[in-house]
Design a protein around this motif. Structure first.
Motif: not given
Length: 338
Positions: A48-50, A72-80, A103-109
């Motif tokens: 998920x992206x924050x 919650x068992x999720x991996x986290x990215x921070x937005x630029x 974040x919407x365009x990122x296929x890994x998010x």
């Protein structure tokens, strides 16, 4: 809405860079009714992206957000631009829009989680690339100022957004139970019960699609083309720090502009710090709510656990639910996520 300071953050990478030309993208501006789009649910290990599309955040809030989501068992990215600051906003409109689009365009998010609410989300609404969102549907979750985003995106694309805990909130057992039921399990058949504080203002049962959010934001959206028609809907409303005379004015606005008077039922959350001050010549909050709503003759609950309360359930926009005001219960009739 006088928001309390609440924030958190997480670490993210983006796969798309958006130029100035993207700022003016608003491909779905007709306001026509869109078919409901349900985002994919999450599984443990998803990324998920924050993002911080409203007010600025600090490192403590970012760290809390990351911890909450990792728990919650999720991996986290921070937005630029999550740490960007421009007065009472988390950077310029361009920076905040860039993070939302990326974040919407990122296929890994697989989901987009807002660190906090704050101020400034409604500034982004004319600039959002709604076609991008529609072509890359995914969970978007938050509350307070995020009301503007989830309402506008639902209006323009049909995408179900989640009115639920921001990343930097207290993830109590209650909050985790109700967010997990939707983001991981879909939500169909899930029931949310009121608390000891919940009051039935008007008895009865009603069904309809959930629409709503923060009262100040809903009133600000009225007539903009980014709002939603409340006719035959179950409308959920909360706020914080607004005195009864302002609550009266905003509810009147929704009655006149958004068909609140034709809703099938109303679920009111916690209205913290919304009673008159000592010495004020005023109706009480509860008197104001009754005065503006009881004549609608529909089921109404007050102080249901959502909004600026420590415990808040997760409400999916545009999903069919049943309200049983007598039992102080809301039940999802269908999945909110696939």
């Amino acid at each position: 809405m006088k928001r309390r300071p609440f924030i958190k953050t997480m670490a993210m990478g983006t796969t798309a860079i958006f130029t100035t030309s993207n700022l003016n993208a608003n491909a779905t501006s007709t306001g026509k009714k869109e078919k409901t789009i349900k985002p994919k649910g999450l599984t443990k290990g998803d990324t998920v992206t924050l993002i911080a599309p409203g007010g600025p955040v600090n490192d403590q809030k970012i760290e809390l957000s990351v911890k909450n989501l990792e728990d919650l068992g999720l991996k986290v990215k921070l937005s630029k631009n999550v740490r960007a600051k421009r007065g009472y906003m988390a950077g310029t409109d361009k920076q905040r829009l860039e993070d939302l689009h990326a974040a919407f365009a990122d296929t890994t998010t697989k989901a987009i989680w807002c660190v906090r609410g704050g101020d400034g989300c409604n500034r982004l609404l004319p600039l959002i690339d709604y076609d991008l969102v529609k072509e890359n549907p995914k969970i978007l979750i938050g509350f307070s100022d995020i009301t503007a985003l989830i309402n506008a995106i639902y209006r323009k694309t049909g995408l179900v957004g989640l009115h639920g805990p921001i990343g930097a909130w207290d993830f109590t057992d209650f909050n985790k139970e109700h967010v997990n039921a939707i983001v991981f399990d879909g939500g169909a058949g899930h029931s949310i019960d009121g608390t000891d504080k919940t009051i039935t203002l008007a008895e009865g049962k009603a069904t309809g699609k959930l629409i709503g959010g923060n009262l100040s934001l809903l009133a600000a959206l009225a007539g903009t083309g980014y709002d939603n028609d409340f006719k035959d809907k179950l409308v959920f409303i909360e706020d914080v720090g607004e005195k009864p005379r302002k609550v009266d004015r905003m509810l009147t606005q929704l009655r006149q502009a958004n068909n609140l008077k034709k809703a099938s039922g109303i679920i009111l959350g916690e209205f913290a710090d919304c009673n008159p001050g000592e010495g004020d010549v005023s109706l009480s909050l509860i008197e104001t709510l009754k005065d503006r709503l009881l004549d609608l003759n529909i089921p109404i609950l007050y102080d249901f656990p959502f909004g600026h309360d420590k415990n808040l359930c997760t409400f999916p926009m545009g999903v069919e639910v049943e309200l049983d005001a007598s039992k102080k219960r809301v039940t999802l009739k269908e999945n909110a996520t696939l």
